[in-house]
Design an enzyme around this catalytic site. Structure first.
Site, PDB file in Angstrom:
ATOM      1  N   ASP A  30      -5.839  -9.049  -1.548  1.00 58.51           N
ATOM      2  CA  ASP A  30      -6.000  -9.947  -0.407  1.00 58.51           C
ATOM      3  C   ASP A  30      -7.505 -10.140  -0.162  1.00 58.51           C
ATOM      4  O   ASP A  30      -8.265  -9.183  -0.095  1.00 58.51           O
ATOM      5  CB  ASP A  30      -5.337  -9.324   0.827  1.00 58.51           C
ATOM      6  CG  ASP A  30      -5.187 -10.317   1.956  1.00 58.51           C
ATOM      7  OD1 ASP A  30      -4.047 -10.554   2.376  1.00 58.51           O
ATOM      8  OD2 ASP A  30      -6.212 -10.850   2.424  1.00 58.51           O
ATOM      9  N   ILE A  31      -7.905 -11.390  -0.027  1.00 58.93           N
ATOM     10  CA  ILE A  31      -9.323 -11.722   0.096  1.00 58.93           C
ATOM     11  C   ILE A  31      -9.914 -11.251   1.431  1.00 58.93           C
ATOM     12  O   ILE A  31     -11.113 -11.060   1.555  1.00 58.93           O
ATOM     13  CB  ILE A  31      -9.513 -13.252  -0.073  1.00 58.93           C
ATOM     14  CG1 ILE A  31     -10.947 -13.615  -0.413  1.00 58.93           C
ATOM     15  CG2 ILE A  31      -9.046 -14.018   1.130  1.00 58.93           C
ATOM     16  CD1 ILE A  31     -11.301 -13.420  -1.838  1.00 58.93           C
ATOM     17  N   ASN A  86       5.658 -11.416   6.136  1.00 55.83           N
ATOM     18  CA  ASN A  86       5.789 -12.276   7.313  1.00 55.83           C
ATOM     19  C   ASN A  86       6.494 -13.561   6.893  1.00 55.83           C
ATOM     20  O   ASN A  86       6.080 -14.197   5.918  1.00 55.83           O
ATOM     21  CB  ASN A  86       4.400 -12.619   7.874  1.00 55.83           C
ATOM     22  CG  ASN A  86       3.615 -11.382   8.264  1.00 55.83           C
ATOM     23  OD1 ASN A  86       4.168 -10.420   8.772  1.00 55.83           O
ATOM     24  ND2 ASN A  86       2.303 -11.397   8.021  1.00 55.83           N
ATOM     25  N   GLN A  93       3.400 -15.848   9.524  1.00 54.95           N
ATOM     26  CA  GLN A  93       3.135 -16.298   8.151  1.00 54.95           C
ATOM     27  C   GLN A  93       2.098 -17.418   8.169  1.00 54.95           C
ATOM     28  O   GLN A  93       2.291 -18.442   8.819  1.00 54.95           O
ATOM     29  CB  GLN A  93       4.434 -16.800   7.495  1.00 54.95           C
ATOM     30  CG  GLN A  93       4.271 -17.167   6.025  1.00 54.95           C
ATOM     31  CD  GLN A  93       5.596 -17.575   5.367  1.00 54.95           C
ATOM     32  OE1 GLN A  93       6.595 -17.797   6.046  1.00 54.95           O
ATOM     33  NE2 GLN A  93       5.584 -17.676   4.055  1.00 54.95           N
ATOM     34  N   HIS A  99       5.215 -13.683   0.246  1.00 61.44           N
ATOM     35  CA  HIS A  99       4.432 -12.609  -0.381  1.00 61.44           C
ATOM     36  C   HIS A  99       4.686 -11.303   0.350  1.00 61.44           C
ATOM     37  O   HIS A  99       4.946 -11.290   1.552  1.00 61.44           O
ATOM     38  CB  HIS A  99       2.939 -12.945  -0.366  1.00 61.44           C
ATOM     39  CG  HIS A  99       2.431 -13.368   0.968  1.00 61.44           C
ATOM     40  ND1 HIS A  99       2.609 -14.650   1.458  1.00 61.44           N
ATOM     41  CD2 HIS A  99       1.775 -12.683   1.941  1.00 61.44           C
ATOM     42  CE1 HIS A  99       2.081 -14.737   2.653  1.00 61.44           C
ATOM     43  NE2 HIS A  99       1.568 -13.554   2.981  1.00 61.44           N
ATOM     44  N   PHE A 100       4.581 -10.220  -0.392  1.00 58.25           N
ATOM     45  CA  PHE A 100       4.608  -8.877   0.177  1.00 58.25           C
ATOM     46  C   PHE A 100       3.174  -8.394   0.322  1.00 58.25           C
ATOM     47  O   PHE A 100       2.375  -8.552  -0.604  1.00 58.25           O
ATOM     48  CB  PHE A 100       5.365  -7.914  -0.738  1.00 58.25           C
ATOM     49  CG  PHE A 100       6.848  -7.994  -0.603  1.00 58.25           C
ATOM     50  CD1 PHE A 100       7.556  -9.021  -1.205  1.00 58.25           C
ATOM     51  CD2 PHE A 100       7.542  -7.049   0.127  1.00 58.25           C
ATOM     52  CE1 PHE A 100       8.928  -9.106  -1.075  1.00 58.25           C
ATOM     53  CE2 PHE A 100       8.921  -7.123   0.254  1.00 58.25           C
ATOM     54  CZ  PHE A 100       9.623  -8.151  -0.345  1.00 58.25           C
ATOM     55  N   HIS A 101       2.882  -7.804   1.473  1.00 59.53           N
ATOM     56  CA  HIS A 101       1.603  -7.126   1.669  1.00 59.53           C
ATOM     57  C   HIS A 101       1.805  -5.635   1.373  1.00 59.53           C
ATOM     58  O   HIS A 101       2.791  -5.039   1.817  1.00 59.53           O
ATOM     59  CB  HIS A 101       1.159  -7.208   3.134  1.00 59.53           C
ATOM     60  CG  HIS A 101       0.873  -8.588   3.646  1.00 59.53           C
ATOM     61  ND1 HIS A 101      -0.403  -9.046   3.881  1.00 59.53           N
ATOM     62  CD2 HIS A 101       1.707  -9.603   3.999  1.00 59.53           C
ATOM     63  CE1 HIS A 101      -0.344 -10.278   4.371  1.00 59.53           C
ATOM     64  NE2 HIS A 101       0.912 -10.642   4.448  1.00 59.53           N
TER      65      HIS A 101
HETATM   66  P1  5GP Z   1       0.399 -14.055   5.908  1.00 61.48           P
HETATM   67  O1  5GP Z   1      -0.156 -14.105   7.283  1.00 61.48           O
HETATM   68  O2  5GP Z   1       0.822 -15.418   5.413  1.00 61.48           O
HETATM   69  O3  5GP Z   1       1.481 -13.017   5.753  1.00 61.48           O
HETATM   70  O4  5GP Z   1      -0.779 -13.532   5.003  1.00 61.48           O
HETATM   71  C1  5GP Z   1      -1.562 -14.351   4.195  1.00 61.48           C
HETATM   72  C2  5GP Z   1      -2.580 -13.460   3.540  1.00 61.48           C
HETATM   73  O5  5GP Z   1      -3.174 -14.159   2.483  1.00 61.48           O
HETATM   74  C3  5GP Z   1      -3.713 -13.023   4.477  1.00 61.48           C
HETATM   75  O6  5GP Z   1      -3.775 -11.600   4.474  1.00 61.48           O
HETATM   76  C4  5GP Z   1      -4.947 -13.660   3.885  1.00 61.48           C
HETATM   77  O7  5GP Z   1      -6.082 -12.830   4.001  1.00 61.48           O
HETATM   78  C5  5GP Z   1      -4.544 -13.864   2.434  1.00 61.48           C
HETATM   79  N1  5GP Z   1      -5.174 -15.013   1.787  1.00 61.48           N
HETATM   80  C6  5GP Z   1      -5.270 -16.267   2.293  1.00 61.48           C
HETATM   81  N2  5GP Z   1      -5.865 -17.085   1.406  1.00 61.48           N
HETATM   82  C7  5GP Z   1      -6.148 -16.318   0.324  1.00 61.48           C
HETATM   83  C8  5GP Z   1      -6.780 -16.618  -0.928  1.00 61.48           C
HETATM   84  O8  5GP Z   1      -7.191 -17.731  -1.230  1.00 61.48           O
HETATM   85  N3  5GP Z   1      -6.910 -15.582  -1.797  1.00 61.48           N
HETATM   86  C9  5GP Z   1      -6.458 -14.319  -1.514  1.00 61.48           C
HETATM   87  N4  5GP Z   1      -6.648 -13.385  -2.440  1.00 61.48           N
HETATM   88  N5  5GP Z   1      -5.865 -14.019  -0.341  1.00 61.48           N
HETATM   89  C10 5GP Z   1      -5.708 -15.003   0.563  1.00 61.48           C
END
Ligand code: 5GP
Ligand code: ZN
Length: 138
Positions: A30-31, A86, A93, A99-101
């Site tokens: 995660d970035i 999420n 989300q 995606h899984f974290h």
């Molecule tokens: P969500 O809130 O949808 O469950 O989490 C999205 C996740 O994706 C966040 O933790 C965010 O930091 C990560 N993310 C968003 N854009 C990018 C990207 O371009 N590259 C990577 N590696 N992670 C991303």
């Protein structure tokens, strides 16, 4: 055609620190991590929410999530970890590609869902990637 950053990462049109991939799933850092080594596991095909993913893809998703978790434990030695997904805006989300974290956790690390507090300095992303990749056993 869906304009989706995770589809672009899956097809290598966009860069990511990739830890593992096979024909069905991709794993990358995660970035904007909650803690360093925060990892995302995605189906390569675009499914918005978890319940839409076919069983045969979910089998890979869950097994790979388990193996990568072990690699994170072996490499970064966190005290614990969270695994979560999420689904839907109401659930937080932000990227509409399921995606899984996997989040390494430390005692009193001040975990917060939002905003995710950290970013990687130059070369740190690759260093964390190397540490975890070395321990992957699939
Ligand atoms: P969500 O809130 O949808 O469950 O989490 C999205 C996740 O994706 C966040 O933790 C965010 O930091 C990560 N993310 C968003 N854009 C990018 C990207 O371009 N590259 C990577 N590696 N992670 C991303
Ligand atoms: Zn997508």
């Amino acid at each position: 055609m869906i304009d989706c950053i995770f589809c672009k990462i899956a097809s290598k049109e966009a860069p990511a620190e990739v830890l593992f991939e096979n024909d069905k799933v991709m794993v990358f850092l995660d970035i904007n991590p909650i803690n360093y080594g925060h990892t995302l596991v995605i189906p390569k095909d675009h499914y918005k929410e978890f319940h839409e993913i076919p069983d045969e893809v979910n089998q890979d998703l869950i097994v790979v999530t388990s193996k990568i978790t072990k690699a994170i434990l072996d490499s970064l030695k966190p005290h614990g970890y969270n695994i979560f997904t999420n689904n839907g805006r109401s659930a937080g989300q932000a990227i509409m590609h399921c995606h899984f974290h996997i989040v390494p956790r430390y005692l009193n690390d001040g975990f917060k869902f939002r905003p995710y507090p950290k970013s990687y300095k130059k070369d740190e992303l690759k260093q964390y990637g190397n540490l975890i990749r070395e321990k992957i056993r699939i």
